[in-house]
Design an enzyme around this catalytic site. Structure first.
Site, PDB file in Angstrom:
ATOM      1  N   ARG A 154       0.826  -1.229   0.000  1.00 45.64           N
ATOM      2  CA  ARG A 154       0.000   0.000   0.000  1.00 45.64           C
ATOM      3  C   ARG A 154       0.856   1.273   0.000  1.00 45.64           C
ATOM      4  O   ARG A 154       0.513   2.270   0.644  1.00 45.64           O
ATOM      5  CB  ARG A 154      -0.949   0.040   1.203  1.00 45.64           C
ATOM      6  CG  ARG A 154      -1.974  -1.058   1.240  1.00 45.64           C
ATOM      7  CD  ARG A 154      -2.935  -1.014   0.056  1.00 45.64           C
ATOM      8  NE  ARG A 154      -3.978  -1.998   0.226  1.00 45.64           N
ATOM      9  CZ  ARG A 154      -3.867  -3.280  -0.151  1.00 45.64           C
ATOM     10  NH1 ARG A 154      -2.777  -3.710  -0.770  1.00 45.64           N
ATOM     11  NH2 ARG A 154      -4.860  -4.116   0.045  1.00 45.64           N
ATOM     12  N   SER A 199     -10.715  -0.078   3.243  1.00 47.50           N
ATOM     13  CA  SER A 199      -9.946  -0.206   4.495  1.00 47.50           C
ATOM     14  C   SER A 199      -9.441   1.168   4.915  1.00 47.50           C
ATOM     15  O   SER A 199      -8.754   1.830   4.144  1.00 47.50           O
ATOM     16  CB  SER A 199      -8.731  -1.107   4.277  1.00 47.50           C
ATOM     17  OG  SER A 199      -9.151  -2.358   3.819  1.00 47.50           O
ATOM     18  N   GLU A 231      -4.644   4.234   5.729  1.00 52.08           N
ATOM     19  CA  GLU A 231      -4.362   3.972   4.307  1.00 52.08           C
ATOM     20  C   GLU A 231      -4.994   5.105   3.486  1.00 52.08           C
ATOM     21  O   GLU A 231      -4.490   5.504   2.448  1.00 52.08           O
ATOM     22  CB  GLU A 231      -4.999   2.618   3.941  1.00 52.08           C
ATOM     23  CG  GLU A 231      -4.823   2.226   2.506  1.00 52.08           C
ATOM     24  CD  GLU A 231      -5.548   0.927   2.172  1.00 52.08           C
ATOM     25  OE1 GLU A 231      -5.416  -0.069   2.919  1.00 52.08           O
ATOM     26  OE2 GLU A 231      -6.254   0.914   1.153  1.00 52.08           O
TER      27      GLU A 231
HETATM   28  C1  LIG Z   1     -15.285  -0.080  -1.212  1.00 50.28           C
HETATM   29  C2  LIG Z   1     -13.813   0.159  -1.423  1.00 50.28           C
HETATM   30  C3  LIG Z   1     -12.952  -0.932  -1.539  1.00 50.28           C
HETATM   31  C4  LIG Z   1     -11.589  -0.730  -1.760  1.00 50.28           C
HETATM   32  N1  LIG Z   1     -10.782  -1.823  -1.892  1.00 50.28           N
HETATM   33  C5  LIG Z   1      -9.451  -1.664  -2.106  1.00 50.28           C
HETATM   34  C6  LIG Z   1      -8.606  -2.801  -2.275  1.00 50.28           C
HETATM   35  O1  LIG Z   1      -9.045  -3.943  -2.264  1.00 50.28           O
HETATM   36  N2  LIG Z   1      -7.288  -2.584  -2.479  1.00 50.28           N
HETATM   37  C7  LIG Z   1      -6.752  -1.320  -2.529  1.00 50.28           C
HETATM   38  O2  LIG Z   1      -5.532  -1.198  -2.718  1.00 50.28           O
HETATM   39  N3  LIG Z   1      -7.542  -0.226  -2.383  1.00 50.28           N
HETATM   40  C8  LIG Z   1      -8.867  -0.363  -2.181  1.00 50.28           C
HETATM   41  N4  LIG Z   1      -9.669   0.734  -2.007  1.00 50.28           N
HETATM   42  C9  LIG Z   1      -9.070   2.081  -2.042  1.00 50.28           C
HETATM   43  C10 LIG Z   1      -9.158   2.776  -3.436  1.00 50.28           C
HETATM   44  O3  LIG Z   1     -10.074   2.143  -4.266  1.00 50.28           O
HETATM   45  C11 LIG Z   1      -7.795   2.813  -4.126  1.00 50.28           C
HETATM   46  O4  LIG Z   1      -6.839   3.445  -3.314  1.00 50.28           O
HETATM   47  C12 LIG Z   1      -7.854   3.544  -5.466  1.00 50.28           C
HETATM   48  O5  LIG Z   1      -6.637   3.379  -6.161  1.00 50.28           O
HETATM   49  C13 LIG Z   1      -8.159   5.027  -5.309  1.00 50.28           C
HETATM   50  O6  LIG Z   1      -8.409   5.550  -6.598  1.00 50.28           O
HETATM   51  P1  LIG Z   1      -9.099   6.947  -6.780  1.00 50.28           P
HETATM   52  O7  LIG Z   1      -9.013   7.306  -8.217  1.00 50.28           O
HETATM   53  O8  LIG Z   1     -10.454   6.940  -6.193  1.00 50.28           O
HETATM   54  O9  LIG Z   1      -8.112   7.870  -5.945  1.00 50.28           O
HETATM   55  P2  LIG Z   1      -8.488   9.191  -5.114  1.00 50.28           P
HETATM   56  O10 LIG Z   1      -9.229   8.809  -3.878  1.00 50.28           O
HETATM   57  O11 LIG Z   1      -9.111  10.201  -5.995  1.00 50.28           O
HETATM   58  O12 LIG Z   1      -7.016   9.665  -4.708  1.00 50.28           O
HETATM   59  C14 LIG Z   1      -6.228   8.900  -3.831  1.00 50.28           C
HETATM   60  C15 LIG Z   1      -4.863   9.609  -3.670  1.00 50.28           C
HETATM   61  O13 LIG Z   1      -4.165   9.595  -4.917  1.00 50.28           O
HETATM   62  C16 LIG Z   1      -3.931  10.923  -5.397  1.00 50.28           C
HETATM   63  N5  LIG Z   1      -4.163  10.854  -6.860  1.00 50.28           N
HETATM   64  C17 LIG Z   1      -5.287  10.462  -7.497  1.00 50.28           C
HETATM   65  N6  LIG Z   1      -5.084  10.437  -8.823  1.00 50.28           N
HETATM   66  C18 LIG Z   1      -3.800  10.841  -9.029  1.00 50.28           C
HETATM   67  C19 LIG Z   1      -2.993  11.031 -10.196  1.00 50.28           C
HETATM   68  N7  LIG Z   1      -3.460  10.806 -11.426  1.00 50.28           N
HETATM   69  N8  LIG Z   1      -1.702  11.457 -10.017  1.00 50.28           N
HETATM   70  C20 LIG Z   1      -1.211  11.703  -8.775  1.00 50.28           C
HETATM   71  N9  LIG Z   1      -1.929  11.547  -7.649  1.00 50.28           N
HETATM   72  C21 LIG Z   1      -3.204  11.108  -7.771  1.00 50.28           C
HETATM   73  C22 LIG Z   1      -4.919  11.803  -4.647  1.00 50.28           C
HETATM   74  O14 LIG Z   1      -4.444  13.141  -4.527  1.00 50.28           O
HETATM   75  C23 LIG Z   1      -5.000  11.086  -3.302  1.00 50.28           C
HETATM   76  O15 LIG Z   1      -3.891  11.447  -2.498  1.00 50.28           O
HETATM   77  C24 LIG Z   1     -11.064   0.580  -1.820  1.00 50.28           C
HETATM   78  C25 LIG Z   1     -11.923   1.685  -1.695  1.00 50.28           C
HETATM   79  C26 LIG Z   1     -13.286   1.476  -1.510  1.00 50.28           C
HETATM   80  C27 LIG Z   1     -14.198   2.652  -1.392  1.00 50.28           C
END
Ligand SMILES: Cc1cc2nc3c(=O)[nH]c(=O)nc-3n(C[C@H](O)[C@H](O)[C@H](O)COP(=O)(O)OP(=O)(O)OC[C@H]3O[C@@H](n4cnc5c(N)ncnc54)[C@H](O)[C@@H]3O)c2cc1C
Length: 337
Positions: A161, A236, A332
């Site tokens: 992570r 998480s 996380e």
């Molecule tokens: C129901 C649920 C289940 C999940 N299960 C998992 C799992 O099994 N495994 C896991 O690893 N994660 C899991 N997650 C967490 C999440 O899905 C991941 O971390 C995912 O990669 C976040 O993507 P996002 O586009 O929504 O990021 P955001 O929430 O929009 O951003 C997350 C971080 O990344 C930065 N960011 C976003 N895009 C960029 C970019 N293009 N360049 C630079 N920085 C950027 C943001 O500033 C922020 O700091 C889960 C979340 C939920 C709600």
């Protein structure tokens, strides 16, 4: 490029808490991104909003929402292809695309919410597979040198992570696209983790495929985790802590049932959900927030929780785990204060 002012972000955040942003730029190309980053000093980069918690309901910083799309096969080899994917593509839709096009490698990462561009930030992982296992390289805009850079996966310092984009270079690089190395022949699958094998056996599946494994992962995840559309959450909330084996042996004297997973000869990983559960938080509601009954590691918004309430709850959970076990659990979720 679309720009909106005083916009409610709750629809863009999986926690769905009310947050008003001063301005949001919606960027759909690298040129647009460069132009915004040349004007704005300290932007917040928003992908799918599924791993973010804003503790303040007024965001004074400019938000840049990444909507860069596109899927391109860059290199075709005998057994695998290198595929470039725009940072704004939806992760799960891309996983489904890969399976429909007979690639393997992403099936265990089905149904993880969010965008492709955020996937390297915390090296997303599930069911025994992490992004780094299939990642070839990352293309990112460097806000310091104001230029585009390409990083091979070996340079991204990916760990559980974590990556350099979340640690030493936090906020410096904006990911514009990633290149994945996906198998198209000689497929091998990882079904040993969680209940995947059990699920497939029950269905009478013998010849596993990326599709059948993806379907198993989707079914298992859907039965365990709350859908953010129904109940706000960010998956998480905390990472599973990694502690020394000697500390674990000491803890076993007081907590003989404490589970662990081997990391290496010296370290073990403890499921944070177990620690939180043992502190009595699972299913406990505090006002509009609380820990989900089906999985204590997931902090939920029952509807009207503010970011501050969710954060305070998370910090109370963290303190009680520290007091009971002497173990520090680290969020996380990315917190913006
Ligand atoms: C129901 C649920 C289940 C999940 N299960 C998992 C799992 O099994 N495994 C896991 O690893 N994660 C899991 N997650 C967490 C999440 O899905 C991941 O971390 C995912 O990669 C976040 O993507 P996002 O586009 O929504 O990021 P955001 O929430 O929009 O951003 C997350 C971080 O990344 C930065 N960011 C976003 N895009 C960029 C970019 N293009 N360049 C630079 N920085 C950027 C943001 O500033 C922020 O700091 C889960 C979340 C939920 C709600």
């Amino acid at each position: 490029m679309r720009v909106e002012e005083n916009i409610d972000l709750s629809n863009f955040l999986s926690f769905s808490n009310e947050v008003v942003a001063k301005e949001v730029y919606f960027v759909s190309s690298v040129a647009e991104l460069q132009s915004v980053l040349n004007q704005v000093d300290d932007p917040i980069i928003l992908g799918g909003g599924s791993n973010m918690l804003f503790t303040n309901s007024n965001v004074q910083r400019t938000v840049v929402k990444i909507e860069i799309l596109g899927i391109e096969i860059l290199v075709k080899e005998e057994n695998y292809d290198l595929i470039a994917v725009g940072a704004g593509e939806n992760w799960h839709n891309f996983v489904l695309w890969s399976i429909e096009n007979n690639y393997s490698g992403l099936e265990n990462l089905s149904l993880i919410p969010g965008t492709v561009g955020a996937a390297p930030i915390q090296n997303i992982g599930a069911y025994g597979v992490e992004l780094k296992d299939v990642l070839h390289s990352v293309e990112a805009y460097d806000r310091e040198s104001k230029s585009l850079k390409t990083f091979h996966v070996s340079e991204c310092e990916m760990a559980y992570r974590e990556s350099m984009f979340k640690t030493k270079h936090k906020g410096r690089f904006v990911i514009t696209d990633i290149v994945l190395k996906l198998q198209k022949a000689n497929h091998s699958y990882n079904t040993s983790y969680g209940a995947i094998e059990e699920f497939l056996e029950k269905k009478g599946e013998k010849d596993y495929s990326a599709k059948s494994i993806s379907e198993a992962v989707i079914a298992i995840r859907s039965s365990k985790l709350p859908d953010p559309k129904q109940l706000g959450n960010a998956g998480s909330f905390f990472k599973n802590p990694i502690i020394r084996k000697s500390t674990y042996q000491d803890l076993l004297r007081s907590f003989p049932n404490m589970p662990s997973y081997n990391v290496d000869d010296h370290l073990v990983k403890i499921p944070a959900a177990w620690l939180i559960d043992q502190c009595g938080w699972r299913g406990k509601r505090v006002g509009e927030t609380g820990c989900y009954i089906g999985q204590a590691l997931v902090i939920v918004n029952y509807g009207k929780a503010t970011g501050e309430e969710i954060f305070t709850h998370a910090m109370n959970v963290k303190s009680s785990v520290l007091n009971k076990f002497g173990i520090e659990i680290i969020p996380e979720v990315n917190i913006f204060q």
